[in-house]
Design an enzyme around this catalytic site. Structure first.
Site, PDB file in Angstrom:
ATOM      1  N   GLU A 144       0.836  -1.189   0.000  1.00  7.81           N
ATOM      2  CA  GLU A 144       0.000   0.000   0.000  1.00  7.81           C
ATOM      3  C   GLU A 144       0.877   1.247   0.000  1.00  7.81           C
ATOM      4  O   GLU A 144       1.713   1.427   0.885  1.00  7.81           O
ATOM      5  CB  GLU A 144      -0.914   0.011   1.224  1.00  7.81           C
ATOM      6  CG  GLU A 144      -1.827  -1.195   1.274  1.00  7.81           C
ATOM      7  CD  GLU A 144      -2.664  -1.273   2.525  1.00  7.81           C
ATOM      8  OE1 GLU A 144      -3.645  -2.049   2.503  1.00  7.81           O
ATOM      9  OE2 GLU A 144      -2.361  -0.593   3.531  1.00  7.81           O
ATOM     10  N   TYR A 157      -4.243   6.211   0.350  1.00  6.44           N
ATOM     11  CA  TYR A 157      -3.265   5.223  -0.104  1.00  6.44           C
ATOM     12  C   TYR A 157      -3.898   4.362  -1.176  1.00  6.44           C
ATOM     13  O   TYR A 157      -5.122   4.317  -1.311  1.00  6.44           O
ATOM     14  CB  TYR A 157      -2.754   4.366   1.070  1.00  6.44           C
ATOM     15  CG  TYR A 157      -3.815   3.521   1.731  1.00  6.44           C
ATOM     16  CD1 TYR A 157      -4.027   2.206   1.338  1.00  6.44           C
ATOM     17  CD2 TYR A 157      -4.615   4.039   2.753  1.00  6.44           C
ATOM     18  CE1 TYR A 157      -5.003   1.424   1.937  1.00  6.44           C
ATOM     19  CE2 TYR A 157      -5.590   3.273   3.357  1.00  6.44           C
ATOM     20  CZ  TYR A 157      -5.779   1.970   2.949  1.00  6.44           C
ATOM     21  OH  TYR A 157      -6.742   1.198   3.544  1.00  6.44           O
TER      22      TYR A 157
END
Length: 173
Positions: A93, A107
């Site tokens: 991520e 993200y």
């Protein structure tokens, strides 16, 4: 409006219809918004401490809370695409946006085996309301996942968010 811009709008509208998106919220009693912001953002590489279905979260690339930093997360077992065996789910991520004043960050999953072709998520901490409680908002946009139902994905996220809130409340006492 030119014919080309109209067709672009139609394409974007169709794309939006094909994506799953949701905004989930949980109310926290006790901790301040600043405490929760610290847990989520300043401790970005340690999400496994807060999210119950994660067993590992560690840095892969970049410095903590620097745009572009990447964390590696390992979660619960999932069925493989052939439906025959369990595999450990994982994702990388990447932190792509931060608004410190609004206590929010975004993200995206850049790699993983969960089945997400496209996943972007924003977490936001909302300051205390009239009851003196703060909130966590977790929103996401994801391309539909083969073999999954949107409702099941939302349910999984809701359970994770509720568990996260309880852990954060316990840690802030």
């Amino acid at each position: 409006m030119s014919p080309n811009s109209h067709s672009k709008m139609e394409e974007e509208q169709k794309k939006d219809e094909l994506q799953w998106n949701a905004k989930l919220k949980v109310k926290l009693t006790g901790p301040t918004a600043d405490q929760i912001w610290y847990f989520l953002y300043d401790d970005y590489f340690n999400l496994h401490k807060w999210l119950p279905n994660l067993s590992v979260c560690r840095p892969v690339e970049g410095k903590l809370v620097e745009l572009g930093c990447v964390r590696y997360c390992v979660g619960a077992d999932i069925l493989s695409q052939d439906g025959k065996c369990n595999v450990v789910s994982w994702a990388n991520e990447k932190l792509v946006a931060v608004d410190i004043e609004q206590k929010s960050f975004t993200y995206e999953i850049v790699d993983g085996n969960i089945g997400f072709n496209s996943y972007v998520s924003t977490m936001k901490v909302v300051d205390k309301d009239d009851d003196g409680c703060c909130w966590i908002e977790w929103s996401f946009v994801v391309d539909p996942i083969e073999g999954w139902k949107f409702e099941d994905l939302v349910s999984m996220f809701e359970l994770g968010l509720q568990g996260m809130a309880r852990r954060m409340e316990d840690a802030s006492v």
